[in-house]
Design a protein around this motif. Sequence first.
Motif, PDB file in Angstrom:
ATOM      1  N   GLY A  59       0.798  -1.222   0.000  1.00  0.00           N
ATOM      2  CA  GLY A  59       0.000   0.000   0.000  1.00  0.00           C
ATOM      3  C   GLY A  59       0.827   1.267   0.000  1.00  0.00           C
ATOM      4  N   THR A  60       2.148   1.147  -0.227  1.00  0.00           N
ATOM      5  CA  THR A  60       3.008   2.327  -0.265  1.00  0.00           C
ATOM      6  C   THR A  60       3.158   2.891  -1.672  1.00  0.00           C
ATOM      7  OG1 THR A  60       4.999   0.966  -0.406  1.00  0.00           O
ATOM      8  CG2 THR A  60       4.294   1.645   1.794  1.00  0.00           C
ATOM      9  N   ALA A  61       2.686   2.171  -2.659  1.00  0.00           N
ATOM     10  CA  ALA A  61       2.630   2.656  -4.045  1.00  0.00           C
ATOM     11  C   ALA A  61       1.169   2.567  -4.492  1.00  0.00           C
ATOM     12  CB  ALA A  61       3.519   1.823  -4.959  1.00  0.00           C
ATOM     13  N   PRO A  62       0.700   3.556  -5.244  1.00  0.00           N
ATOM     14  CA  PRO A  62      -0.714   3.566  -5.630  1.00  0.00           C
ATOM     15  C   PRO A  62      -1.041   2.577  -6.743  1.00  0.00           C
ATOM     16  CG  PRO A  62       0.413   5.396  -6.641  1.00  0.00           C
ATOM     17  CD  PRO A  62       1.419   4.727  -5.742  1.00  0.00           C
ATOM     18  N   CYS A  63      -2.297   2.167  -6.772  1.00  0.00           N
ATOM     19  CA  CYS A  63      -2.808   1.357  -7.878  1.00  0.00           C
ATOM     20  C   CYS A  63      -4.327   1.464  -7.884  1.00  0.00           C
ATOM     21  CB  CYS A  63      -2.376  -0.102  -7.770  1.00  0.00           C
ATOM     22  SG  CYS A  63      -3.268  -1.057  -6.544  1.00  0.00           S
ATOM     23  N   ILE A  64      -4.915   1.112  -9.002  1.00  0.00           N
ATOM     24  CA  ILE A  64      -6.367   1.035  -9.106  1.00  0.00           C
ATOM     25  C   ILE A  64      -6.731  -0.440  -9.014  1.00  0.00           C
ATOM     26  CG2 ILE A  64      -8.394   1.486 -10.531  1.00  0.00           C
ATOM     27  CD1 ILE A  64      -6.781   3.811 -11.789  1.00  0.00           C
ATOM     28  N   LYS A  65      -7.198  -0.861  -7.841  1.00  0.00           N
ATOM     29  CA  LYS A  65      -7.530  -2.265  -7.613  1.00  0.00           C
ATOM     30  C   LYS A  65      -8.821  -2.631  -8.328  1.00  0.00           C
ATOM     31  CE  LYS A  65      -5.401  -2.578  -3.071  1.00  0.00           C
ATOM     32  NZ  LYS A  65      -5.617  -2.895  -1.648  1.00  0.00           N
ATOM     33  N   VAL A  66      -8.786  -3.801  -8.951  1.00  0.00           N
ATOM     34  CA  VAL A  66      -9.961  -4.341  -9.624  1.00  0.00           C
ATOM     35  C   VAL A  66     -10.515  -5.522  -8.844  1.00  0.00           C
ATOM     36  CG1 VAL A  66     -10.782  -5.425 -11.756  1.00  0.00           C
ATOM     37  CG2 VAL A  66      -9.122  -3.557 -11.874  1.00  0.00           C
ATOM     38  N   PHE A  67      -9.615  -6.327  -8.284  1.00  0.00           N
ATOM     39  CA  PHE A  67     -10.014  -7.516  -7.522  1.00  0.00           C
ATOM     40  C   PHE A  67      -8.897  -7.843  -6.554  1.00  0.00           C
ATOM     41  CE2 PHE A  67      -9.868 -12.122  -6.866  1.00  0.00           C
ATOM     42  CZ  PHE A  67     -11.147 -12.354  -6.387  1.00  0.00           C
ATOM     43  N   GLU A  68      -9.282  -8.394  -5.399  1.00  0.00           N
ATOM     44  CA  GLU A  68      -8.288  -8.836  -4.425  1.00  0.00           C
ATOM     45  C   GLU A  68      -8.873  -9.967  -3.594  1.00  0.00           C
ATOM     46  OE1 GLU A  68      -5.257  -6.888  -1.151  1.00  0.00           O
ATOM     47  OE2 GLU A  68      -7.038  -5.752  -1.718  1.00  0.00           O
ATOM     48  N   ASP A  69      -8.066 -11.003  -3.392  1.00  0.00           N
ATOM     49  CA  ASP A  69      -8.440 -12.072  -2.467  1.00  0.00           C
ATOM     50  C   ASP A  69      -7.218 -12.402  -1.624  1.00  0.00           C
ATOM     51  OD1 ASP A  69      -6.851 -13.744  -4.060  1.00  0.00           O
ATOM     52  OD2 ASP A  69      -8.528 -14.839  -4.920  1.00  0.00           O
ATOM     53  N   GLN A  70      -7.236 -13.535  -0.930  1.00  0.00           N
ATOM     54  CA  GLN A  70      -6.128 -13.889  -0.034  1.00  0.00           C
ATOM     55  C   GLN A  70      -4.827 -14.174  -0.775  1.00  0.00           C
ATOM     56  OE1 GLN A  70      -7.577 -17.169   2.274  1.00  0.00           O
ATOM     57  NE2 GLN A  70      -8.619 -15.842   3.739  1.00  0.00           N
ATOM     58  N   MET A  71      -4.907 -14.606  -2.037  1.00  0.00           N
ATOM     59  CA  MET A  71      -3.707 -15.026  -2.758  1.00  0.00           C
ATOM     60  C   MET A  71      -3.271 -14.097  -3.882  1.00  0.00           C
ATOM     61  SD  MET A  71      -4.164 -19.182  -2.836  1.00  0.00           S
ATOM     62  CE  MET A  71      -5.404 -19.131  -4.086  1.00  0.00           C
ATOM     63  N   THR A  72      -4.171 -13.257  -4.402  1.00  0.00           N
ATOM     64  CA  THR A  72      -3.827 -12.441  -5.567  1.00  0.00           C
ATOM     65  C   THR A  72      -4.358 -11.015  -5.457  1.00  0.00           C
ATOM     66  OG1 THR A  72      -5.819 -13.161  -6.713  1.00  0.00           O
ATOM     67  CG2 THR A  72      -3.809 -14.398  -7.186  1.00  0.00           C
ATOM     68  N   LEU A  73      -3.753 -10.154  -6.279  1.00  0.00           N
ATOM     69  CA  LEU A  73      -4.223  -8.789  -6.441  1.00  0.00           C
ATOM     70  C   LEU A  73      -4.272  -8.507  -7.938  1.00  0.00           C
ATOM     71  CD1 LEU A  73      -4.899  -5.932  -5.374  1.00  0.00           C
ATOM     72  CD2 LEU A  73      -2.448  -5.460  -5.421  1.00  0.00           C
ATOM     73  N   VAL A  74      -5.375  -7.948  -8.387  1.00  0.00           N
ATOM     74  CA  VAL A  74      -5.553  -7.581  -9.788  1.00  0.00           C
ATOM     75  C   VAL A  74      -5.734  -6.070  -9.832  1.00  0.00           C
ATOM     76  CG1 VAL A  74      -6.922  -7.916 -11.875  1.00  0.00           C
ATOM     77  CG2 VAL A  74      -6.712  -9.780 -10.218  1.00  0.00           C
ATOM     78  N   PHE A  75      -4.942  -5.397 -10.692  1.00  0.00           N
ATOM     79  CA  PHE A  75      -5.028  -3.944 -10.772  1.00  0.00           C
ATOM     80  C   PHE A  75      -4.775  -3.469 -12.201  1.00  0.00           C
ATOM     81  CE2 PHE A  75      -0.817  -5.187  -9.474  1.00  0.00           C
ATOM     82  CZ  PHE A  75       0.056  -4.392 -10.198  1.00  0.00           C
ATOM     83  N   MET A  76      -5.161  -2.223 -12.446  1.00  0.00           N
ATOM     84  CA  MET A  76      -5.009  -1.637 -13.777  1.00  0.00           C
ATOM     85  C   MET A  76      -3.532  -1.371 -14.063  1.00  0.00           C
ATOM     86  SD  MET A  76      -8.131  -1.417 -14.926  1.00  0.00           S
ATOM     87  CE  MET A  76      -7.903  -0.399 -16.354  1.00  0.00           C
ATOM     88  N   ASP A  77      -3.107  -1.614 -15.288  1.00  0.00           N
ATOM     89  CA  ASP A  77      -1.748  -1.328 -15.732  1.00  0.00           C
ATOM     90  C   ASP A  77      -1.597   0.182 -15.895  1.00  0.00           C
ATOM     91  OD1 ASP A  77       0.723  -1.182 -17.001  1.00  0.00           O
ATOM     92  OD2 ASP A  77       0.305  -2.836 -18.355  1.00  0.00           O
ATOM     93  N   ILE A  78      -0.490   0.736 -15.411  1.00  0.00           N
ATOM     94  CA  ILE A  78      -0.278   2.179 -15.496  1.00  0.00           C
ATOM     95  C   ILE A  78      -0.014   2.632 -16.941  1.00  0.00           C
ATOM     96  CG2 ILE A  78       2.206   2.150 -15.041  1.00  0.00           C
ATOM     97  CD1 ILE A  78       1.708   4.615 -13.236  1.00  0.00           C
ATOM     98  N   MET A  79       0.529   1.737 -17.776  1.00  0.00           N
ATOM     99  CA  MET A  79       0.792   2.048 -19.185  1.00  0.00           C
ATOM    100  C   MET A  79       0.254   0.906 -20.048  1.00  0.00           C
ATOM    101  SD  MET A  79       4.632   3.659 -18.807  1.00  0.00           S
ATOM    102  CE  MET A  79       4.953   3.498 -20.544  1.00  0.00           C
TER     103      MET A  79
END
Length: 58
Positions: free
Chosen positions: A15-35
């Motif tokens: 959480g020290t770098a920003p992202c646009i989260k799309v989905f999150e569970d116990q094992m994975t994080l899905v977020f938008m690509d910056i480029m």
Amino acid sequence: MSYDANNVFAKILRGTAPCIKVFEDQMTLVFMDIMPQADGHLLVIPKESASQIFELSE
């Protein structure tokens, strides 16, 4: 090669770098690509630390 706890993905997970989260569970994080190369491109990262994909648990 050892795992770098200061890589951009580790920072996003902490959480020290920003992202646009799309989905999150116990094992994975899905977020938008910056480029994104295409509209709607997402990145899926494991929450488990590993320097290579083969080091991840099943």
